[in-house]
Design a protein around this motif. Structure first.
Motif, PDB file in Angstrom:
ATOM      1  N   LEU A 332      36.273   2.076 -56.823  1.00 40.01           N
ATOM      2  CA  LEU A 332      35.152   2.518 -55.997  1.00 40.01           C
ATOM      3  C   LEU A 332      34.651   3.883 -56.465  1.00 40.01           C
ATOM      4  CD1 LEU A 332      33.351   2.072 -53.500  1.00 40.01           C
ATOM      5  CD2 LEU A 332      35.127   3.185 -52.131  1.00 40.01           C
ATOM      6  N   SER A 333      35.577   4.794 -56.717  1.00 43.68           N
ATOM      7  CA  SER A 333      35.199   6.120 -57.217  1.00 43.68           C
ATOM      8  C   SER A 333      34.524   6.030 -58.574  1.00 43.68           C
ATOM      9  CB  SER A 333      36.443   7.016 -57.322  1.00 43.68           C
ATOM     10  OG  SER A 333      37.078   7.174 -56.075  1.00 43.68           O
ATOM     11  N   ALA A 334      35.036   5.139 -59.428  1.00 37.41           N
ATOM     12  CA  ALA A 334      34.465   4.973 -60.764  1.00 37.41           C
ATOM     13  C   ALA A 334      33.026   4.473 -60.695  1.00 37.41           C
ATOM     14  CB  ALA A 334      35.325   4.016 -61.575  1.00 37.41           C
ATOM     15  N   ILE A 335      32.787   3.503 -59.830  1.00 37.54           N
ATOM     16  CA  ILE A 335      31.437   2.948 -59.696  1.00 37.54           C
ATOM     17  C   ILE A 335      30.474   3.991 -59.156  1.00 37.54           C
ATOM     18  CG2 ILE A 335      30.048   1.237 -58.456  1.00 37.54           C
ATOM     19  CD1 ILE A 335      32.550  -0.604 -58.577  1.00 37.54           C
ATOM     20  N   VAL A 336      30.916   4.720 -58.128  1.00 39.71           N
ATOM     21  CA  VAL A 336      30.071   5.775 -57.560  1.00 39.71           C
ATOM     22  C   VAL A 336      29.791   6.853 -58.609  1.00 39.71           C
ATOM     23  CG1 VAL A 336      29.941   7.601 -55.824  1.00 39.71           C
ATOM     24  CG2 VAL A 336      30.859   5.356 -55.205  1.00 39.71           C
ATOM     25  N   ALA A 337      30.815   7.231 -59.378  1.00 45.00           N
ATOM     26  CA  ALA A 337      30.641   8.257 -60.407  1.00 45.00           C
ATOM     27  C   ALA A 337      29.667   7.814 -61.484  1.00 45.00           C
ATOM     28  CB  ALA A 337      31.994   8.611 -61.035  1.00 45.00           C
ATOM     29  N   ILE A 367      44.085  10.106 -53.257  1.00 48.04           N
ATOM     30  CA  ILE A 367      43.657  11.376 -53.857  1.00 48.04           C
ATOM     31  C   ILE A 367      43.707  11.281 -55.381  1.00 48.04           C
ATOM     32  CG2 ILE A 367      44.296  13.802 -54.199  1.00 48.04           C
ATOM     33  CD1 ILE A 367      45.281  13.774 -51.254  1.00 48.04           C
ATOM     34  N   TYR A 368      44.838  10.812 -55.900  1.00 49.85           N
ATOM     35  CA  TYR A 368      44.977  10.721 -57.352  1.00 49.85           C
ATOM     36  C   TYR A 368      44.133   9.579 -57.922  1.00 49.85           C
ATOM     37  CZ  TYR A 368      48.804  14.074 -57.061  1.00 49.85           C
ATOM     38  OH  TYR A 368      49.546  15.207 -56.847  1.00 49.85           O
ATOM     39  N   ALA A 369      43.975   8.496 -57.154  1.00 47.36           N
ATOM     40  CA  ALA A 369      43.115   7.402 -57.606  1.00 47.36           C
ATOM     41  C   ALA A 369      41.661   7.868 -57.697  1.00 47.36           C
ATOM     42  CB  ALA A 369      43.233   6.211 -56.657  1.00 47.36           C
ATOM     43  N   ASN A 370      41.267   8.732 -56.777  1.00 50.59           N
ATOM     44  CA  ASN A 370      39.911   9.298 -56.809  1.00 50.59           C
ATOM     45  C   ASN A 370      39.717  10.155 -58.058  1.00 50.59           C
ATOM     46  OD1 ASN A 370      37.288   9.906 -55.554  1.00 50.59           O
ATOM     47  ND2 ASN A 370      38.129  11.960 -55.264  1.00 50.59           N
ATOM     48  N   VAL A 371      40.745  10.898 -58.421  1.00 56.51           N
ATOM     49  CA  VAL A 371      40.693  11.695 -59.646  1.00 56.51           C
ATOM     50  C   VAL A 371      40.548  10.785 -60.863  1.00 56.51           C
ATOM     51  CG1 VAL A 371      42.027  13.215 -61.168  1.00 56.51           C
ATOM     52  CG2 VAL A 371      41.987  13.646 -58.699  1.00 56.51           C
ATOM     53  N   ILE A 372      41.379   9.757 -60.930  1.00 55.17           N
ATOM     54  CA  ILE A 372      41.338   8.832 -62.069  1.00 55.17           C
ATOM     55  C   ILE A 372      39.975   8.151 -62.157  1.00 55.17           C
ATOM     56  CG2 ILE A 372      42.292   6.678 -62.987  1.00 55.17           C
ATOM     57  CD1 ILE A 372      45.005   7.555 -61.771  1.00 55.17           C
ATOM     58  N   GLY A 373      39.480   7.687 -61.015  1.00 56.90           N
ATOM     59  CA  GLY A 373      38.180   7.023 -61.005  1.00 56.90           C
ATOM     60  C   GLY A 373      37.061   7.929 -61.482  1.00 56.90           C
ATOM     61  N   ASN A 374      37.111   9.200 -61.108  1.00 55.66           N
ATOM     62  CA  ASN A 374      36.056  10.135 -61.485  1.00 55.66           C
ATOM     63  C   ASN A 374      36.257  10.723 -62.886  1.00 55.66           C
ATOM     64  OD1 ASN A 374      34.041  10.577 -59.224  1.00 55.66           O
ATOM     65  ND2 ASN A 374      35.962  10.742 -58.096  1.00 55.66           N
ATOM     66  N   ASP A 375      37.472  10.630 -63.428  1.00 56.27           N
ATOM     67  CA  ASP A 375      37.707  11.042 -64.816  1.00 56.27           C
ATOM     68  C   ASP A 375      37.316   9.934 -65.786  1.00 56.27           C
ATOM     69  OD1 ASP A 375      38.605  13.515 -64.105  1.00 56.27           O
ATOM     70  OD2 ASP A 375      40.700  13.196 -64.648  1.00 56.27           O
ATOM     71  N   LEU A 376      37.695   8.687 -65.458  1.00 53.67           N
ATOM     72  CA  LEU A 376      37.467   7.563 -66.364  1.00 53.67           C
ATOM     73  C   LEU A 376      36.188   6.792 -66.062  1.00 53.67           C
ATOM     74  CD1 LEU A 376      40.501   8.244 -66.806  1.00 53.67           C
ATOM     75  CD2 LEU A 376      40.915   5.798 -67.027  1.00 53.67           C
ATOM     76  N   GLY A 377      35.840   6.706 -64.794  1.00 57.95           N
ATOM     77  CA  GLY A 377      34.683   5.913 -64.380  1.00 57.95           C
ATOM     78  C   GLY A 377      33.355   6.316 -64.983  1.00 57.95           C
ATOM     79  N   PRO A 378      33.117   7.601 -65.250  1.00 55.34           N
ATOM     80  CA  PRO A 378      31.837   7.996 -65.845  1.00 55.34           C
ATOM     81  C   PRO A 378      31.531   7.320 -67.176  1.00 55.34           C
ATOM     82  CG  PRO A 378      32.941   9.923 -64.971  1.00 55.34           C
ATOM     83  CD  PRO A 378      33.901   8.784 -64.849  1.00 55.34           C
ATOM     84  N   LYS A 379      32.551   6.764 -67.835  1.00 50.35           N
ATOM     85  CA  LYS A 379      32.311   6.124 -69.124  1.00 50.35           C
ATOM     86  C   LYS A 379      31.590   4.784 -68.977  1.00 50.35           C
ATOM     87  CE  LYS A 379      33.325   8.241 -72.005  1.00 50.35           C
ATOM     88  NZ  LYS A 379      32.685   9.482 -72.508  1.00 50.35           N
ATOM     89  N   PHE A 380      31.405   4.285 -67.759  1.00 42.85           N
ATOM     90  CA  PHE A 380      30.634   3.060 -67.562  1.00 42.85           C
ATOM     91  C   PHE A 380      29.185   3.247 -68.023  1.00 42.85           C
ATOM     92  CE2 PHE A 380      33.693   1.714 -64.068  1.00 42.85           C
ATOM     93  CZ  PHE A 380      34.145   0.593 -64.747  1.00 42.85           C
ATOM     94  N   THR A 381      28.611   4.415 -67.708  1.00 45.48           N
ATOM     95  CA  THR A 381      27.195   4.659 -67.995  1.00 45.48           C
ATOM     96  C   THR A 381      27.016   6.028 -68.638  1.00 45.48           C
ATOM     97  OG1 THR A 381      26.739   5.729 -65.863  1.00 45.48           O
ATOM     98  CG2 THR A 381      26.554   3.323 -65.942  1.00 45.48           C
TER      99      THR A 381
END
Length: 437
Positions: A332-337, A367-381
């Motif tokens: 979810l964090s990755a998609i939002v990011a 908390i840590y999943a949010n960090v991971i999602g926002n560190d890695l998720g931006p690579k989607f776009t």
């Protein structure tokens, strides 16, 4: 709707940058509009500043250190060593470059790894006469590992600093959780990159045109100071964390010391080869304005109900069990990011997690999943992070133009499996570690 409209308009200006408009001025302008129409209030400024100041100035100090070391030849020296360690074998050079990128990302943040290492890798590939498809494989690897390996330390990503400060996570505790998880992310990244680009990598390359590593060193004094300084900083982070000393103070002290060495402040007419004023000029001061402006706008979105809806989603995920909650929060964090940009997305996630009524263990996983999602998720776009936009700009300047469509094909291929593997590692590792942290 008004808060959302202000956010979208600001994000468009940040990405578009019409007539070279700085990202900080765009964000600050959006924040002023939000204040004027009542989406946020003057009292919110102090709240947001308390969240972002330490992360922002830590990031600026790290980039100053990176720029000085880069000008002194430190990163070029390291890259030339890696090229020689490859011993003429392309299939060995590829993982070595990935590991080098991971190490630089850990200590100099993801932006430093992507923006400073990429031009050096390109220059070395040209010396090695790599064909464009092979060169692209190394360039993509350099750009992606900068983000996927930016988990291990609080200083490795601006996202990490904001999250650790918001939830009062110490440097040592954060490292205990994320260093092993980061190793899984690196291995997963390397495996996926190898599957995607392994066939493009030449089996052999010649070392004849490769310069000696020592030829890259431009300032010997700064170069010799690099390893002791970095080692001292790392120790200082662990020592000062229990004392509550902000990371920005420690990193800022390191930056000032390195500037003094580079500028030879203790003697006149020293003939210093590294420009301290240039490093200060090129430091990301716009990030300071961007942080306070964009985070204030996002805080307004939270006031308008976004945080409440996010908290409801997280509470539903928590009801499905900790494993699903971890995976769900991360994706979810990755998609939002990837849609919103990871800097504002980080704050949205943190506010929602803080508001969600979930058990303590589940909250920590989130908390840590949010960090991971926002560190890695931006690579989607391409718009997922400022570092990616700047990285694409650097590549275009070097003659490597990657369109948004091509980038998204690569991002959607590489990111999901790496993100999933990393979140699974977190879901299994944190419960094991909890009794000891």
């Amino acid at each position: 709707m008004l808060a959302l409209a202000i956010f979208v308009a600001t994000l468009v200006l940040v990405i578009w940058q019409p007539k070279g408009l700085g990202i900080g001025w765009s964000a600050l302008g959006g924040a002023l509009v939000a204040l004027f129409v009542g989406v946020v209030h003057l009292s919110d400024i102090a709240v947001v500043w308390d969240i972002v100041w330490d992360a922002t100035f830590t990031f600026v100090a790290l980039i100053i250190i990176s720029l000085i070391l880069d000008e002194a030849g430190f990163f070029a020296w390291a890259a030339l060593h890696v090229a020689r360690w490859g011993n003429g074998r392309g299939h060995l050079l590829f993982p070595l470059v990935v590991i080098l990128g991971a190490v630089i990302a850990a200590f100099f943040a993801n932006d430093g790894a992507a923006l400073l290492l990429t031009p050096i890798v390109i220059a070395i590939l040209l010396r090695l006469n790599f064909e464009p498809p092979a060169a692209l494989a190394f360039i993509i690897a350099t750009g992606f590992i900068a983000d996927t390996a930016s988990l291990p330390l609080v200083i490795s990503n601006l996202v990490n600093i904001v999250s650790a400060n918001y939830f009062d996570i110490g440097f040592d505790r954060y490292a205990a959780v994320m260093v092993p998880v980061n190793l899984v992310s690196i291995v997963a990244t390397l495996m996926v990159l190898w599957i995607a680009f392994g066939r493009r990598i030449p089996k052999h390359y010649s070392l004849e045109n490769l310069d000696l590593p020592r030829s890259a060193v431009k300032d010997l004094l700064v170069f010799r100071a690099a390893f002791p300084l970095l080692g001292t900083l790392l120790i200082a982070y662990f020592v000062t964390a229990p004392l509550g000393i902000p990371i920005a103070f420690v990193t800022g002290a390191g930056a000032i010391l390195l500037m003094a060495i580079a500028g030879r402040w203790w003697q006149a007419g020293s003939g210093a080869t590294v420009s301290v004023t240039g490093a200060l000029r090129d430091a990301p001061w716009q990030i300071v304005l961007f942080s306070i402006g964009m985070y204030l706008i996002v805080y307004g979105l939270g006031n308008a109900g976004l945080t409440h809806y996010g908290a409801l989603v997280l509470e539903w995920l928590a009801q499905q069990g900790d494993f699903i909650a971890t995976i769900g929060t991360g994706f979810l964090s990755a998609i939002v990011a990837s849609i919103m940009n990871n800097m504002p997305s980080t704050l949205v996630g943190a506010l929602a997690i803080d508001q969600a009524n979930v058990p303590a263990v589940t909250q920590e996983l989130m908390i840590y999943a949010n960090v991971i999602g926002n560190d890695l998720g931006p690579k989607f776009t391409p718009i997922g992070s400022l570092a990616t936009l700047l990285w694409l700009h650097v590549l275009a300047g070097k003659g490597y133009k990657i369109g948004w469509g091509q980038y998204m094909k690569i991002g959607l291929l590489i990111t999901p499996p790496v993100l999933l593997a990393t979140l699974v590692a977190l879901a299994f590792w944190l419960p094991v570690l909890l009794p000891s942290v």
